[in-house]
Structure formats: C-alpha cells, structure tokens
Design a protein around this motif. Structure first.
Motif, PDB file in Angstrom:
ATOM      1  N   TRP A   1       0.838  -1.206   0.000  1.00  0.00           N
ATOM      2  CA  TRP A   1       0.000   0.000   0.000  1.00  0.00           C
ATOM      3  C   TRP A   1       0.875   1.260   0.000  1.00  0.00           C
ATOM      4  CZ3 TRP A   1       1.394  -2.169   4.630  1.00  0.00           C
ATOM      5  CH2 TRP A   1       1.681  -1.323   5.691  1.00  0.00           C
ATOM      6  N   ARG A   2       0.309   2.317  -0.641  1.00  0.00           N
ATOM      7  CA  ARG A   2       1.008   3.604  -0.692  1.00  0.00           C
ATOM      8  C   ARG A   2       0.134   4.713  -0.111  1.00  0.00           C
ATOM      9  NH1 ARG A   2       3.398   3.740  -6.763  1.00  0.00           N
ATOM     10  NH2 ARG A   2       4.476   5.586  -5.977  1.00  0.00           N
ATOM     11  N   ASP A   3      -1.035   4.336   0.374  1.00  0.00           N
ATOM     12  CA  ASP A   3      -1.967   5.282   0.976  1.00  0.00           C
ATOM     13  C   ASP A   3      -1.392   5.752   2.318  1.00  0.00           C
ATOM     14  OD1 ASP A   3      -3.999   6.542   2.320  1.00  0.00           O
ATOM     15  OD2 ASP A   3      -5.522   5.020   1.912  1.00  0.00           O
ATOM     16  N   ASP A   4      -1.043   7.046   2.415  1.00  0.00           N
ATOM     17  CA  ASP A   4      -0.417   7.550   3.635  1.00  0.00           C
ATOM     18  C   ASP A   4      -1.378   7.600   4.818  1.00  0.00           C
ATOM     19  OD1 ASP A   4       2.163   7.834   2.674  1.00  0.00           O
ATOM     20  OD2 ASP A   4       1.750   9.811   1.824  1.00  0.00           O
ATOM     21  N   ASP A   5      -2.666   7.393   4.563  1.00  0.00           N
ATOM     22  CA  ASP A   5      -3.614   7.341   5.668  1.00  0.00           C
ATOM     23  C   ASP A   5      -3.558   6.015   6.421  1.00  0.00           C
ATOM     24  OD1 ASP A   5      -4.482   9.883   5.185  1.00  0.00           O
ATOM     25  OD2 ASP A   5      -6.174   9.264   3.935  1.00  0.00           O
ATOM     26  N   ILE A   6      -2.885   5.046   5.844  1.00  0.00           N
ATOM     27  CA  ILE A   6      -2.756   3.745   6.506  1.00  0.00           C
ATOM     28  C   ILE A   6      -1.341   3.622   7.051  1.00  0.00           C
ATOM     29  CG2 ILE A   6      -2.805   1.239   6.158  1.00  0.00           C
ATOM     30  CD1 ILE A   6      -4.972   1.678   4.088  1.00  0.00           C
ATOM     31  N   GLN A   7      -1.243   3.426   8.367  1.00  0.00           N
ATOM     32  CA  GLN A   7       0.079   3.462   9.003  1.00  0.00           C
ATOM     33  C   GLN A   7       0.685   2.081   9.226  1.00  0.00           C
ATOM     34  OE1 GLN A   7      -2.388   5.786  10.267  1.00  0.00           O
ATOM     35  NE2 GLN A   7      -1.369   7.137   8.807  1.00  0.00           N
ATOM     36  N   GLU A   8      -0.135   1.043   9.265  1.00  0.00           N
ATOM     37  CA  GLU A   8       0.440  -0.269   9.547  1.00  0.00           C
ATOM     38  C   GLU A   8      -0.370  -1.362   8.853  1.00  0.00           C
ATOM     39  OE1 GLU A   8       2.855  -1.913   9.902  1.00  0.00           O
ATOM     40  OE2 GLU A   8       3.358  -2.484  11.967  1.00  0.00           O
ATOM     41  N   GLY A   9       0.326  -2.443   8.512  1.00  0.00           N
ATOM     42  CA  GLY A   9      -0.311  -3.615   7.929  1.00  0.00           C
ATOM     43  C   GLY A   9      -0.123  -4.800   8.859  1.00  0.00           C
TER      44      GLY A   9
END
Lengths: 279, 279
Positions: free
Chosen positions: A154-162
């Motif tokens: 993912w490259r969505d900066d709103d998501i901080q962790e997977g």
C-alpha cells in the motif's frame, strides 16, 4: 552519526556477510534525553539472536558504551545497532573464526503526528505471508524481504500499519510492530513460536499486565477474532503504543486497557531515562 | 576485482538496503575462457527476481557489458552479480524512486577436487528447514539465513553438501545446489513452487532431458524416495553436476543418466564459451 567497529565510518566491505546474505541481526532503540531506552533488554535480545545464529556477540559493555556515546548527541532519536557475521567463509559456510561487524547509527526521531498516539491509526491486513521457521522466529535478523514486500502493498499515507498472517492464516504481528487485542478486559497477543519478532515493548506489556493483574494470553489469533476485539493496539520501540482506530472497514474506540498500557509505558520510559542518567 | 555501480570499489554505504535488510538479489556465474557462461539465462532469472521484488532491473546490456569486462580477466573463475534496492526509504517502506545498487565481482574458481565430478560426493540431510513463501520461491534473493544455518550443521570436510527439507518434510534442494534423482531411467527433481532456488543448471538439465527424450518430473520427493533412487546428483552454476556417491548411510553408484547429463552440460559449456567468443 555512525560507528563502524568503533570508529566513525559508514561504508562497509561488500564482502561483509550482512550485505552478501543478510547474515546478521539488528536492534532499533528509542533515544530520549540523550539516553538509549531499555538498552539492557535490547542487548539481551541481541544476545539471544547471536546465540541462535552462532555469531559471537560483541561484548555488551562495548556496545553499551558506544550506544551511550552516540545517544548523548540527541534529545530524541533512534539508535540502530547492526551485528553481522563479518566477512569471509566459503559461500554459505561461515568463517572460522568469526569476526563480527558492528554498526551503531543515530537517526532523527520520525515525525509521526501526536494523533497516532492519542487517536490511533488506520491499519490493513497484508496479503504477503510470514513464513514459519522456528530457528529464526522471535529474533530480529536481517532477512527482512517479507516485511518489505508486505509494506509495498500500500502507498496510501492514511494507513500506518499492515497486519501480517502466517501461512496458516493466523495473525502474527504488524509489518513493523507487535499486535495486542483486548476482549472483555483481557489481553491477547499472537504467539511468536513460528515467526515474528519478539519486541521489547511487547515484553514490557507482558510485564505490565502481570504486575497489574490483567490476564494476558499468547495464543494464535485469526482475522475474525482480531476484528471482533474491543480494543487493538500495535507496539514497537520507536512508536511506543499506537491504538488502532480502524482496521479494514471496522472502527475501534481507543479503550481503557490501551490507555492504561500507554500510561505505564510512558512512566517506564521516563524512569528509564532518569535511571540511565543516574548511572 | 569489483565494479560497484560501474566503478572500481568494494565499499558500500551502510544505508544500502542490501546491508540493512537483505533487500536484493544475486547471481553466481561460471567464467570459462574469460567468458561468463549462460549469462542470458542468469540475467533472465535476475530480471524475474527484480520483477518479483519490485526492483527496477539495471539494463541487461549494461550488466552484460560489465560482466564481460570482469570475466575477460580470468581463464576460469566465478562472477557474482548483486542487485539491491539501493539506499533510502523509511524503514521497510521502499524509496521512491528506487535507485538500485549493482555490484559485480570476480572470484577465483574454487579448488574442488576433480573427483567430486568423477566419483561423486558425500551428502547428508539437514535439520534446518526451508520455509515456504511463494513470493520468494525460485528467485535468488539475499535472505540466506536458512542456508547459512543449514551449512553450519556440519564441519566434516568429507561431506560436501546437505539436502534441505521444507516444513512439510519434502526434500527441496541442496544448501547450495538443486537435486535430481534417477529411478528406472526417469529423472525427478523437487518442485520449487514453495521454496528453493530455480538454478540455471537445473533449467539446462530440464532442457537436455526434453531434447533427448528422458522423462523428467517436477514433483514433491520425500527422504525415503530420495534414498531409494538409482542415481542422485546435485547441480549449480559453479560445480556443474556432482554425483552423490553417499547420502547418510546409503551408497550410490554414478549411473548412466548422471554421466549423460554431465556430458551434455560440458558440451553446452564449451559451446557457450565459443559462442560468446564469436559474438
């Protein structure tokens, strides 16, 4: 700032087995008020990793001295220690004797918004799986392609962790963190017997839970169970404790157990910085 | 002799993700008469690995030119190519754009006795398992701790190779080689869908078998089946084909299929060196 085998320098021989094979270990340590926090615990994990990989551990006093020397240059920062098996050997066969390489480096503290601590972060499940290997499970070794491939999803900066699963679809940890779930006032964190990194903050939370009488279970968790938790949070030595406010489509409140653990961790961090100071 | 990003040099920035995380790939290529053998096949596998790891592949013509430049300095030797994701990024997150690091190095050909080819070698089974990860299976990436731990299981110089199993007890490959078994005139080699390195010599042998009409099956093999083979041999780009004369307590004769494959490989090597020469 870099200390390579005790001297300033940040170029390593390409023959180093760290570069050739990922043949080594690392630690990532928070620096607060010029001091490396929980250094004893980090060096203990590093020693366990060295023992597991058959790498002679550089003397803990030596590493602690170099760590202190670098850390005092920053009010807040991140100290990284890498230990590799050094150069030599014949292909995969290790050299005899092994002369480990040690690298200590000081980095700026990342500019994470304060809201990650207070309001929480967004997380997702990764497709990339963690493979099971009991020799390598728990230690912080340099073979990190699985984490890199997971983070590239993912490259969505709103998501901080997977969050990563193992090959049997059990949730194990975050790409860069350990995972805790709260259900009916009890704490759960995935077992790391087969894969994952046994984090220092994870270890502290296990201690806190014992001290304050919150039951904590290290058991396998699946995606459905994680999504059904009352509270979720992730931990590592740099971020501390980040509540998860949203995982995929599910929204979570930042709950009382998460808040309590954040409070205990902050007390421990301050005490640790002061204890180091007194020493 | 080393070429780091096209210039002589053998010190790499410690920030390189090859050193930090094993974030890259490599190729090990035989040099004969000053030429890198089967270079096209090696570059094709490297391209597949780059594609899989989302690393932009350095131009094949550039790599081929640098490989030729180094190889011409040796009658016989080993050329190694390493490609990493370069420096930068934030933790496991990859940098944008990615500027890969490439390192080419020329090494002396190892002093293996001629008898390893003619009479065969001794091999053992390793305890260390190969973990299953379909993203990483087949490619020659820099995360090689499993091979290092497997190779550390024995120090007896009479044993040249260890065979590795996956977590489901299927035999996959040697620590540094691929494995072939012959039974009733047919060839068998383990499937590499879940783990292992898809070797260039392995690929050639699959072609040879097709060309001469020897049936070849890529299937899971267990220890009992391997021990029950009529012939066993291991392959890689440096050793070529080594018959196994003894695996644990079981003794094998060097059989006709092994000999035939050795002959075909030697013809192909000579043809390849001459073809390179004509080009």
């Amino acid at each position: 700032m870099f200390l390579l085998n005790g001297a300033p320098g940040h170029y390593v021989d390409v023959a180093d087995r760290g570069f050739q094979y990922g043949d080594g270990l690392f630690e990532t340590i928070e620096v607060l008020d010029g001091r490396p926090l929980f250094l004893d615990r980090h060096l203990r994990r590093l020693a366990l990793g060295c023992q597991r990989l058959l790498i002679p551990m550089p003397a803990a006093e030596l590493l602690a001295g170099e760590a202190a020397k670098l850390a005092q240059q920053a009010e807040r920062g991140v100290l990284k220690i890498i230990v590799t098996r050094g150069s030599g050997g014949r292909g995969y066969r290790q050299p005899e004797p092994i002369q480990p390489t040690r690298l200590l480096s000081l980095h700026p503290y990342p500019d994470y918004p304060e809201t990650f601590q207070t309001d929480g972060i967004r997380a997702r499940f990764c497709w990339q799986r963690l493979s099971v290997n009991t020799t390598l499970a728990g230690i912080k070794h340099l073979n990190r392609l699985e984490q890199i491939m997971a983070r590239a999803e993912w490259r969505d900066d709103d998501i901080q962790e997977g969050l990563m699963l193992d090959s049997e679809d059990r949730v194990v940890e975050g790409v860069m963190s350990n995972l805790f779930a709260v259900k009916a006032g009890q704490l759960y964190t995935p077992s790391l017997a087969g894969c994952g990194v046994a984090g220092i903050i994870r270890e502290l939370i296990v201690d806190f839970a014992r001290n304050i009488g919150v039951p904590l279970y290290e058991i396998p968790l699946d995606q459905v169970e994680v999504l059904a938790a009352d509270e979720l949070f992730v931990t590592n030595s740099v971020i501390g404790i980040w509540p998860i406010k949203r995982l995929e489509q599910r929204v979570f409140a930042v709950g009382p157990v998460t808040r309590r653990m954040q409070g205990l961790l902050n007390q421990a961090r301050v005490a640790e910085a002061q204890a180091c100071s007194a020493a």
